[in-house]
Structures are given as C-alpha cells and as structure tokens.
Design a protein around this motif. Sequence first.
Motif, PDB file in Angstrom:
ATOM      1  N   ALA A 169      27.411 -10.690  30.380  1.00  0.00           N
ATOM      2  CA  ALA A 169      26.797 -10.577  29.056  1.00  0.00           C
ATOM      3  C   ALA A 169      25.768  -9.455  29.006  1.00  0.00           C
ATOM      4  O   ALA A 169      25.575  -8.813  27.971  1.00  0.00           O
ATOM      5  N   GLU A 170      25.127  -9.190  30.135  1.00  0.00           N
ATOM      6  CA  GLU A 170      24.140  -8.100  30.196  1.00  0.00           C
ATOM      7  C   GLU A 170      24.816  -6.754  29.959  1.00  0.00           C
ATOM      8  O   GLU A 170      24.284  -5.892  29.247  1.00  0.00           O
ATOM      9  N   LEU A 171      26.006  -6.570  30.545  1.00  0.00           N
ATOM     10  CA  LEU A 171      26.740  -5.321  30.345  1.00  0.00           C
ATOM     11  C   LEU A 171      27.253  -5.187  28.917  1.00  0.00           C
ATOM     12  O   LEU A 171      27.305  -4.085  28.359  1.00  0.00           O
ATOM     13  N   LEU A 172      27.633  -6.296  28.308  1.00  0.00           N
ATOM     14  CA  LEU A 172      28.214  -6.263  26.964  1.00  0.00           C
ATOM     15  C   LEU A 172      27.156  -6.174  25.870  1.00  0.00           C
ATOM     16  O   LEU A 172      27.463  -5.815  24.731  1.00  0.00           O
ATOM     17  N   LEU A 173      25.901  -6.481  26.199  1.00  0.00           N
ATOM     18  CA  LEU A 173      24.833  -6.539  25.204  1.00  0.00           C
ATOM     19  C   LEU A 173      24.695  -5.202  24.474  1.00  0.00           C
ATOM     20  O   LEU A 173      24.438  -4.158  25.080  1.00  0.00           O
ATOM     21  N   GLY A 174      24.899  -5.236  23.154  1.00  0.00           N
ATOM     22  CA  GLY A 174      24.795  -4.028  22.338  1.00  0.00           C
ATOM     23  C   GLY A 174      26.049  -3.173  22.337  1.00  0.00           C
ATOM     24  O   GLY A 174      26.123  -2.176  21.615  1.00  0.00           O
ATOM     25  N   ASN A 175      27.033  -3.547  23.146  1.00  0.00           N
ATOM     26  CA  ASN A 175      28.276  -2.767  23.240  1.00  0.00           C
ATOM     27  C   ASN A 175      29.493  -3.554  22.762  1.00  0.00           C
ATOM     28  O   ASN A 175      30.630  -3.109  22.937  1.00  0.00           O
ATOM     29  N   GLU A 176      29.270  -4.731  22.165  1.00  0.00           N
ATOM     30  CA  GLU A 176      30.358  -5.668  21.881  1.00  0.00           C
ATOM     31  C   GLU A 176      31.474  -5.074  21.022  1.00  0.00           C
ATOM     32  O   GLU A 176      32.651  -5.447  21.154  1.00  0.00           O
ATOM     33  N   LYS A 177      31.155  -4.151  20.118  1.00  0.00           N
ATOM     34  CA  LYS A 177      32.146  -3.629  19.170  1.00  0.00           C
ATOM     35  C   LYS A 177      32.953  -2.457  19.716  1.00  0.00           C
ATOM     36  O   LYS A 177      33.869  -1.968  19.054  1.00  0.00           O
ATOM     37  N   GLN A 178      32.604  -2.001  20.916  1.00  0.00           N
ATOM     38  CA  GLN A 178      33.340  -0.874  21.481  1.00  0.00           C
ATOM     39  C   GLN A 178      34.731  -1.325  21.939  1.00  0.00           C
ATOM     40  O   GLN A 178      34.876  -2.393  22.535  1.00  0.00           O
ATOM     41  N   MET A 208      30.687  -1.508  41.240  1.00  0.00           N
ATOM     42  CA  MET A 208      29.298  -1.666  41.656  1.00  0.00           C
ATOM     43  C   MET A 208      29.096  -2.827  42.619  1.00  0.00           C
ATOM     44  O   MET A 208      27.975  -3.139  43.015  1.00  0.00           O
ATOM     45  N   GLY A 209      30.184  -3.504  42.990  1.00  0.00           N
ATOM     46  CA  GLY A 209      30.086  -4.611  43.937  1.00  0.00           C
ATOM     47  C   GLY A 209      29.436  -5.851  43.350  1.00  0.00           C
ATOM     48  O   GLY A 209      28.806  -6.637  44.070  1.00  0.00           O
ATOM     49  N   LEU A 210      29.610  -6.051  42.032  1.00  0.00           N
ATOM     50  CA  LEU A 210      28.970  -7.175  41.349  1.00  0.00           C
ATOM     51  C   LEU A 210      29.978  -8.126  40.700  1.00  0.00           C
ATOM     52  O   LEU A 210      29.573  -9.077  40.021  1.00  0.00           O
ATOM     53  N   ALA A 211      31.281  -7.895  40.890  1.00  0.00           N
ATOM     54  CA  ALA A 211      32.297  -8.678  40.189  1.00  0.00           C
ATOM     55  C   ALA A 211      32.173 -10.171  40.490  1.00  0.00           C
ATOM     56  O   ALA A 211      32.365 -11.009  39.601  1.00  0.00           O
ATOM     57  N   HIS A 212      31.832 -10.512  41.716  1.00  0.00           N
ATOM     58  CA  HIS A 212      31.738 -11.930  42.094  1.00  0.00           C
ATOM     59  C   HIS A 212      30.510 -12.615  41.496  1.00  0.00           C
ATOM     60  O   HIS A 212      30.376 -13.845  41.587  1.00  0.00           O
ATOM     61  N   LEU A 213      29.638 -11.832  40.862  1.00  0.00           N
ATOM     62  CA  LEU A 213      28.410 -12.385  40.293  1.00  0.00           C
ATOM     63  C   LEU A 213      28.421 -12.378  38.760  1.00  0.00           C
ATOM     64  O   LEU A 213      27.389 -12.654  38.150  1.00  0.00           O
ATOM     65  N   LYS A 214      29.554 -12.088  38.144  1.00  0.00           N
ATOM     66  CA  LYS A 214      29.558 -11.828  36.706  1.00  0.00           C
ATOM     67  C   LYS A 214      29.121 -13.027  35.865  1.00  0.00           C
ATOM     68  O   LYS A 214      28.638 -12.851  34.752  1.00  0.00           O
ATOM     69  N   GLU A 215      29.248 -14.247  36.375  1.00  0.00           N
ATOM     70  CA  GLU A 215      28.827 -15.430  35.620  1.00  0.00           C
ATOM     71  C   GLU A 215      27.431 -15.913  36.016  1.00  0.00           C
ATOM     72  O   GLU A 215      26.933 -16.886  35.456  1.00  0.00           O
ATOM     73  N   ARG A 216      26.806 -15.227  36.953  1.00  0.00           N
ATOM     74  CA  ARG A 216      25.465 -15.622  37.390  1.00  0.00           C
ATOM     75  C   ARG A 216      24.408 -15.141  36.406  1.00  0.00           C
ATOM     76  O   ARG A 216      24.569 -14.118  35.728  1.00  0.00           O
TER      77      ARG A 216
END
Length: 483
Positions: free
Chosen positions: A354-363, A377-385
């Motif tokens: 959600a942090e990555l999508l914040l403000g970019n939802e309509k793209q 970035m080595g963060l895929a396993h943390l995407k729901e954290r």
Amino acid sequence: MIELKNVSYTYKDSTIPSIKNMTLMIPTGQVVVITGKSGSGKTTFTRLLNSLIPHYYEGQFQGDVLIDQHNTKEQPLWKLPHSVGSVLQDPRSQFFGLHVKDEVVFGAENHALPATEINERLIKVSEEVQIRHLLSKSLYELSSGEKQRVALASVRMMAPNVYLFDEPSSNLDEEMAGYLKRFIAKLKKQGATVIVSEHRLHYLLDVIDRLIVLEAGGIVADILQAEVEEYLKTTGEARGLRVFTPLVVNAAAPERLEETPIVAVNKVNYRLKKAAFILNVNDLVAYPGEVIAIVGNNGAGKTTLARALAGFIKPQKGSIVINGKKMSSRQRLANSWFVAQDTDYQLFAETVMAELLLGNEKQPQIMKEAECLLEQMGLAHLKERHPMTLSGGEKQRLALAIGLIRKRACLILDEPTSGLDGYHMAKVATQLRSDLFKQRCVFVVTHDEAFIASCCTRVIRIEAGKIISDKRTEVNQNIKKYM
C-alpha cells in the motif's frame, strides 16, 4: 562491576526472546563494545543496563542485572543517573530544555544538588567537553556534533560510575568521532566503566578492552582487544558486522559530458537563519548513473544543499535545473525524492504494498510494476507487513522504492547507513549499483567512508557552505584519498 545472571527478556506481545539466558560480567573500568547484526539484541541489552527494562518497557523478565551490586529490579529508576549515564543515538530524544545551559544542569537540578555545587560542576564540565561557548545558545541552533557534546555534558554532570553509549557515532563526522574516542579514553583512565553499543567499530579498536558480539539474543563471541582485528577479518562479515574496507570497489560511472545532466546547479546562494555559513554553490552537475557522496564536517552545509536539491528550501539566488528544465522549489519536490535519515517520518500506509501504491493508484499497470519493484528491491516477501515493523535497512529500501515507482530522476539520501549493520549497509550499496539507478542520479549525505567506498562514483566535500573539492572515485584506491 556489571553482572548479568541468566537473564532472558521477551517484549510484551512478542513470543521471541530478545535476550536469552545471558550471563556476563564486566569489571569496573573496562571499555566494552557490544555489536551484532540488527535484531541481535543490542538495544535490549542497553535497556537492561539503564533499567528501562523492567521499569519502563513491559515484558517477561527473568534473571538478575546487578550494577555495582545493586539489583536493577529493586533499585528505583530515579536513582539510576548516579550509577549509569546514558547517551542515546539521537541526542534530541534525551533533551528536556530549550537552551544548552538549562539542558546541562537539568539532571543535577532535578536531584536537588546545591546551587554552588551545580555551578562548580557546570564550569568544570563545560570546559572539559568544550561547550562553554555554547551555553547561551538554543539547542535548535546546534549541529549534530554540538548536540552530542551537550548530551555528554549533561551525563557528565551526574558523575555516574557507568557510561552507556547507544550507537554514538552514527551521525558524526570523523573529527567528532575522534573526539568521542578521546573522551571515552579519558573516562577509562579515570576508572569509569564504558559500554558502547555500536556498528561502526574501527574508530574504537585501540581503546576498547573487549568486543562482545550478539546474535539472536545471545553472546556468540567475547573477544579481547588484541584479537578483535583478526576476528573481524575472518568472521566479522559472516556475522553481519561492519568490516572497514578502505578500497573503492564500485566501478566508476563513465564520462557523460556529452549528455544533458540530470541535475545542474548554477550560482545557488542561500543563507539559513542563524547559520554560521552561506550556502554558495556556483557549479554542480550530476549525470545518469552517478552516485555522489556529499561529505564534510557537521554543520558544513551538506544537509542544506540536499534540501535545496529536493525543493525543501528556495535559494535566494541562482537556479537548479533538472532534466534540462529550470525548476522552482515546488517543481523540484515533484521531480526529486528525499529519503530521510529517519524513514519513519515518510511512511504512512498500512502495508508495504500500500505504501508503494499510495498516490499512484490510477496509473495503468501500477500493481504489476509495484510487484516487480518489490522483487528487485528484495522486499517481495514483506509486501503485506506494516512498514513500521520493518528493520532499518528494509525501511531504507522501501523509501527508495517509493522514489523509483514515482519516476523521480534525482534521489537524495540523508545518512542512509545510520544505525545499519554491515549486512544491511551492503544491501543498500548493492541496490544503488544496480540497473534500477542507471538512468537516475543519487546524492548521498554521509560520513560513512565504508559505504562511500562500496558504491559512490564521486565525492563532493563541503566546507562553510562551499564545495571545496569534487573528485571521481577510482577502483582499488583508498577512500581516504577522496575525503
């Protein structure tokens, strides 16, 4: 003397002990450095010594911690400053006053010491810590190094038997780190016990008595001074420790003088209120693929330059061009990305995704792009954290990813390795050398020579608001050549 007897501690709402069955003795007068990978238990260890555990933090506490034969479970917290004095990583977090003098005498006044004794101690301590000229100043006017000295002075006023430092060098330049080392050596000579929780080890190697390495809440190594350097060479990297390698390892960015620079600074002039300098940058350019270190002593103007590039301040004179277009401060805010030293202040969402999508939802294709970027970035396993549950290094990489997904051409990092162990520092350096950043330029405000050697293609040095040197790094050269 400090003794830990079969100590275990688990924070409230956690099932994993932060300290497990620890038994340790530190004789009076020793200088001991506590190190280890992030999450190894260093912070919890310091909280045990200064009695924040069990008197402030809630959790399950077993065993005994004895400071000068007093059990911390039984000793009231208000008595602690007479036995243990703490200097925190960010001195601001332990300030109570508005002005330097008020801050330095606060503890002594709070313990009702006689006024004459307070004044005598103030004169002695302010001379010893070299802050007499700062006593009338506001704490908000001070540089990082000056704030560190004020914190040292306020603790010194209480004359404790044990001095506890929590990552004291994380925001300090080499000059101030050298001062801190000499201060610790002086305390040692006077017979005080000094405990330093630290990632940056090289500046303390010749003053310590022991190095204690933690892992998963337990002691995995307890090494005497004479054996420390060999241990770091043979085992340090595997333990995730900072192993200082002075040689430049990054492949320097190619010459790009025929291209349009991403950033061009022309005759920028800015005076910060009450600052001792005027930011005065006549000519600075940054090309795609460059990772540029901005170095200099505390208070030299590094952060002011970074804030001007990011659009946080408006120069009184001159211009800043991004991608060939002269931009106002508002436009620079939309075309650059600033990663703060404390990334907690720029993370807002409930999950990493959600942090990555914040403000970019309509793209269009934003979800697919976010998934790909998290993988890179080595963060895929943390995407729901939740972002606040991430480690310092993971938060840094998430903040960088936000700048990338927003297509910012210029990224500015303020002390990105503050508080990072060797493993996570290497992770950040590897990311900055990756293809993700080949079409962008990166400015890094830092004192960290090891980090500069690992990824920076240029080193810019600032003194009194002016760029006094701008050097391209060369592979296998000693990084001190550029500092």
